[in-house]
Design a protein around this motif. Structure first.
Motif, short mmCIF file in Angstrom:
data_model
loop_
_atom_site.label_atom_id
_atom_site.label_comp_id
_atom_site.label_asym_id
_atom_site.label_seq_id
_atom_site.Cartn_x
_atom_site.Cartn_y
_atom_site.Cartn_z
N ALA A 383 9.68 56.23 -0.19
CA ALA A 383 9.72 54.89 0.42
C ALA A 383 9.73 53.80 -0.65
O ALA A 383 10.45 52.80 -0.53
N LEU A 384 8.93 53.96 -1.69
CA LEU A 384 8.92 52.98 -2.77
C LEU A 384 10.27 52.92 -3.47
O LEU A 384 10.75 51.83 -3.83
N ASN A 385 10.90 54.08 -3.66
CA ASN A 385 12.26 54.09 -4.26
C ASN A 385 13.23 53.32 -3.38
O ASN A 385 14.04 52.52 -3.88
N SER A 386 13.15 53.54 -2.07
CA SER A 386 14.07 52.84 -1.16
C SER A 386 13.82 51.34 -1.18
O SER A 386 14.77 50.55 -1.15
N ILE A 387 12.56 50.94 -1.22
CA ILE A 387 12.24 49.50 -1.24
C ILE A 387 12.75 48.86 -2.53
O ILE A 387 13.35 47.77 -2.50
N LYS A 451 18.85 55.02 -10.42
CA LYS A 451 18.66 53.94 -9.45
C LYS A 451 19.72 52.86 -9.62
O LYS A 451 20.17 52.27 -8.63
N THR A 452 20.13 52.63 -10.85
CA THR A 452 21.18 51.63 -11.09
C THR A 452 22.47 52.04 -10.40
O THR A 452 23.16 51.20 -9.79
N GLY A 453 22.81 53.32 -10.49
CA GLY A 453 24.01 53.79 -9.82
C GLY A 453 23.93 53.64 -8.31
O GLY A 453 24.90 53.23 -7.66
N GLY A 530 23.03 59.93 -5.70
CA GLY A 530 21.63 60.01 -6.09
C GLY A 530 21.29 61.26 -6.86
O GLY A 530 20.31 61.29 -7.62
N GLY A 531 22.09 62.32 -6.65
CA GLY A 531 21.77 63.58 -7.31
C GLY A 531 20.45 64.13 -6.79
O GLY A 531 20.07 63.93 -5.64
N TYR A 532 19.73 64.84 -7.65
CA TYR A 532 18.43 65.39 -7.28
C TYR A 532 17.28 64.68 -7.99
O TYR A 532 16.13 65.05 -7.82
N SER A 533 17.61 63.65 -8.75
CA SER A 533 16.57 62.96 -9.52
C SER A 533 15.99 61.76 -8.80
O SER A 533 14.86 61.35 -9.08
N VAL A 534 16.74 61.16 -7.88
CA VAL A 534 16.26 59.98 -7.14
C VAL A 534 16.25 60.34 -5.66
O VAL A 534 17.30 60.64 -5.09
#
Length: 591
Positions: A383-387, A451-453, A530-534
């Motif tokens: 959730a924090l990544n999405s925000i 995340k930039t991608g 996103g791959g598997y890292s994000v």
């Protein structure tokens, strides 16, 4: 120096940042995909031949067209009468109905798909209720079939069919229908001969938009359909995830894109305005009715007395039929609104269940699944990544999209149309194709799995929404206020900050919130880049739905459902405050 200032002040300069992001992330990779599909520099159609030579692939292609067409037809049959009745309602009721249609539209597609998994599953709401009532002894096969796919797709796309038709219907001059009736046309005839042709631009726009977007559906068929209900997007996604045959991937992507472009170019690039249709319809009816008047004139004179006697009876019957028609119509609208809102309400209510499994209605209320969400690092971390990503997308797309909207409003009409079409491309073609193009574009930039991608990939679609919302706000902006401020020696930037910005701020805030919601709920493009890292919240939710039905997902889906409600409240407050502030700003500009 003056020439340099003219170049800097040129409106097209404001559009360049948006075009730069679009071209680098989506435009150039799309060209690269096309070249790979034709085996450049040899330039042959071998990849297309390999795709079409396999029966399973051609069957998958026709199945995609069939599912998309059937879902579009259902949306049209349900959406047209709904849009008609909404547009005919009084303004307060119409506003409420439009809001109720918009709210599901703003909700994440993944959350809405999950709601149907909960309702149609073997242990879902319908089967549980029927088994508790003793009507059935074993679960009905309501999920993992074609019917479930149609139910989910229509639920997602129906608002997108209704809203364009409502917009067009509100602009129709109803006096034209009254004129046809006054010349002897029956209500049904006046509707089909006058009103329906005038509403065709909305029908065409909604139908094209729904069909093209359905072509790229991936999540809903995969979650609700069986093995025999796969679409071409599922095939493309599996190719990207399991192998790396760029020729096959690019060929299948461009076949899907070619179908979408063929439909759009055939039906979408030759719009017919209502101004051209109305005179033809009225003239046609004038000729026919005048001829009939000449033929019937003599008999009308003879039958005056008889017609006068029948008038009261006919009038009473017409009012009675109209009364029943209105009851049937509004019953249908209520059922459509119920169909759009009930699945989301079910998930929100079930998320407060105190049992070990999801129940509706819950035997007791508890926050256990919300506590599970906030106590699990995997969930709240996603959730924090999405925000974080959604905030970055919202800021970037709002700045770039607002500049582009200002620039597009000040350039020549032909160039404006071309650039607007280019900017809106990411949201008017199948999303699976956008995902594949972004994957290769960000791979060239070395941003896969970052995340930039993801921010850049989300931004190209968010810019489209920002341009649409801000451009609509600028249409209603009175430019004379800015001219008045400049006449009082205000500098251009000062006039923008003190006059323009306060008046269009609600539109900008609405566009920013729309961009945030678009990014926060996006799953298809994120799954590619996103791959598997994000891991974002929708990705985590999608993996959970596919692998196991964790009741925590209901809490996540309810949060995604409530997000548009908060968005609407914030936007309403902004518009309400802008309504009083605009009057003060206008007075200050004049003084």
């Amino acid at each position: 120096m003056q020439s340099l200032q003219k170049v800097v002040r040129a409106p097209i300069i404001l559009v360049i940042p948006a075009l730069a992001i679009l071209i680098s992330v989506f435009g150039m990779p799309t060209i690269q995909l096309f070249l790979e599909s034709v085996n450049a520099p040899d330039f042959n159609l071998h990849n297309y031949y390999l795709f079409l030579a396999q029966y399973s692939n051609t069957r998958l292609l026709f199945q995609t067209l069939e599912i998309s067409a059937v879902a579009t037809i259902i949306c049209l049959l349900v959406g047209y009468p709904t849009a008609y009745l909404i547009s005919a309602a009084h303004k307060p009721l119409r506003t409420i109905l439009i809001v109720l249609v918009v709210l599901p539209y703003l909700t994440s597609d993944l959350a809405r798909t999950y709601s149907w998994v909960v309702i149609l599953g073997d242990a879902g709401l319908i089967n549980s209720v029927l088994m508790d009532m003793g009507i059935i002894s074993s679960p009905l096969p309501l999920i993992y079939n074609r019917i479930a796919v149609y139910v989910g797709m229509v639920h997602i796309m129906l608002p997108m069919m209704i809203l364009p038709m409502v917009s067009v219907m509100l602009s129709i001059n109803t006096s034209l229908v009254a004129a046809a009736k006054s010349m002897g046309a029956r209500p049904s005839t006046a509707f089909w001969r006058v009103y329906f042709p005038l509403s065709m631009p909305g029908v065409r726009s909604g139908t094209l938009l729904v069909f093209v977007i359905c072509l790229g559906f991936y999540i809903t068929p995969a979650a609700l359909g069986g093995l025999g209900d796969a679409m071409l997007s599922t095939y493309i996604a599996s190719q990207v995830s399991t192998g790396f045959d760029i020729g096959s991937i690019s060929a299948s992507s461009f076949i899907l894109l070619a179908v979408a472009l063929l439909v759009l170019s055939t039906f979408g690039l030759n719009p017919s305005g209502t101004q051209d249709i109305a005179p033809r319809v009225i003239k046609r009816w004038s000729d026919r009715v005048n001829f009939l008047k000449l033929v019937k004139g003599y008999f009308n004179e003879i039958a005056v007395a008889s017609r006068a006697k029948r008038w009261s009876t006919t009038s009473q019957r017409t009012r009675s039929e109209g009364w029943w028609f209105r009851i049937a119509g509004w019953t249908g609208v209520s059922l459509v609104i119920f169909y759009l809102l009930f699945p989301e309400i079910v998930v929100v209510v079930m998320s407060f269940s105190d049992g070990a499994t999801l129940q509706f209605p819950p035997s007791g209320l508890s926050l256990q699944w919300y506590r599970s969400f906030f106590s699990d690092a995997a969930w709240y971390g996603a959730a924090l990544n999405s925000i974080q990503i959604a905030l970055a997308v919202s800021i970037l797309s709002t700045i770039v999209g607002t500049l582009a909207a200002f620039g597009l409003g000040r350039i020549a009409p032909d160039l404006r149309s071309f650039m607007t079409m280019a900017i809106l491309t990411p949201i008017t073609i199948p999303v699976i194709v956008v995902g594949v193009a972004c994957y290769f574009g960000l791979a060239n930039l070395g941003l896969i799995g970052s995340k930039t991608g993801i921010v850049l990939a989300h931004t190209i679609g968010a810019i489209s929404y920002v341009v649409v919302v801000v451009s609509a706000t600028l249409v209603n902006f009175d430019k004379r206020l800015v001219q008045a401020a400049k006449s009082m020696k205000a500098r251009p930037f000062t006039a923008f900050r003190r006059v323009t910005l306060p008046l269009i701020r609600p539109g900008i805030v609405g566009a920013a919130l729309f961009a945030f919601i678009h990014s926060f709920g996006e799953v298809v493009i994120t799954s590619f880049v996103g791959g598997y890292s994000v891991r974002t919240l929708p990705l985590k939710m999608w993996e959970n739905i596919r692998n196991e039905i964790d009741p925590t997902v209901a809490a996540v889906a309810s949060l995604l459902t409530l997000l548009p409600v908060i968005w609407m409240i914030v936007l309403y407050v902004m518009w309400w405050r802008a309504g009083t502030r605009s009057q003060l700003t206008a007075l200050e500009a004049k003084v």
